[in-house]
Design a protein around this motif. Sequence first.
Motif, PDB file in Angstrom:
ATOM      1  N   ASP A 133       4.275   7.826  11.960  1.00  0.00           N
ATOM      2  CA  ASP A 133       4.840   7.198  10.758  1.00  0.00           C
ATOM      3  C   ASP A 133       4.839   5.679  10.884  1.00  0.00           C
ATOM      4  OD1 ASP A 133       5.281   9.638   9.616  1.00  0.00           O
ATOM      5  OD2 ASP A 133       7.394   9.757  10.180  1.00  0.00           O
ATOM      6  N   ARG A 136       1.276   4.348  10.507  1.00  0.00           N
ATOM      7  CA  ARG A 136       0.839   4.376   9.117  1.00  0.00           C
ATOM      8  C   ARG A 136       1.473   3.222   8.341  1.00  0.00           C
ATOM      9  NH1 ARG A 136       1.881   9.237   8.140  1.00  0.00           N
ATOM     10  NH2 ARG A 136       3.969   8.997   7.271  1.00  0.00           N
ATOM     11  N   ASN A 137       2.734   2.947   8.628  1.00  0.00           N
ATOM     12  CA  ASN A 137       3.424   1.865   7.930  1.00  0.00           C
ATOM     13  C   ASN A 137       2.836   0.501   8.245  1.00  0.00           C
ATOM     14  OD1 ASN A 137       6.363   2.466   6.480  1.00  0.00           O
ATOM     15  ND2 ASN A 137       5.637   4.129   7.766  1.00  0.00           N
ATOM     16  N   VAL A 140      -1.432   0.717   7.552  1.00  0.00           N
ATOM     17  CA  VAL A 140      -1.940   1.024   6.208  1.00  0.00           C
ATOM     18  C   VAL A 140      -1.124   0.314   5.138  1.00  0.00           C
ATOM     19  CG1 VAL A 140      -2.461   2.856   4.558  1.00  0.00           C
ATOM     20  CG2 VAL A 140      -2.795   3.247   7.011  1.00  0.00           C
TER      21      VAL A 140
END
Length: 252
Positions: A133, A136-137, A140
């Motif tokens: 997570d 991804r933060n 992305v």
Amino acid sequence: MKESKRQLHKLSTKFVEATTEPGRHGDGGGLYLTVRPGGSRSWVFLFKVGSKRYEMGLGSFDARGQAGFSLAQARAKAAGAQAQLKNGENPLLASRATQNELVVRENRTFGAFADSYLASIQTRFRSSKTVVDWKRNIEVYAGPLREIAVDRISTDDVLSVLEPLWETRFRTAREFRGKIEQVLDAAKVKGVRSGENPARWKGHLEIILGRGQKRKAKHHPAPPYRSMPEIIRKLRQRHAIAATSASLALEY
């Protein structure tokens, strides 16, 4: 004491290009051409500060001044170093300080700092999903911020990545904002950022973003009162099979 013109510019471009004699060839003013046994050439500036001698590399030789420095360019660099000496500076130490500053800047983009920060805290996480997570933060969702210097991140920058998510993916955006704030707080602790945190929620982003779009409750239309006897009959049939709190509550 100033060096006379005779002592300066002793080398010629023709000599510099042609010589294969290993060693140092002085141009005057502390500038030397170093020729190595393999034939490669580079410039060096020799100087003294007090009783200590220093050697400062100026780069390789290139007649065109593209991949390295031409004779004229090397002379200009040596003249700049001489000017620093006259001003009481050590040109070698000043050059190193500049290079260190550039390295720090390159390693202190938001992306680089966020990556290193994640690497330092990921052992605290109980689940590998938390690491995924985080990645991804910061890789992305925070993509537009990654090349910005961490000490230059502004409120507008933070809003630019939060607003597209805020109304459509509120929970994700809320957690993402918290991670940005955490990274910028860490940057401040590390001394690579100062001032208020632009990702701060209370008294700051809450004023602009609000609390996200609330989902409206979906209400079913009330049945016509004439159909109530049939509804009750069906509910009581369900009671006979298996009494459930839901059907009893609905009948009530």
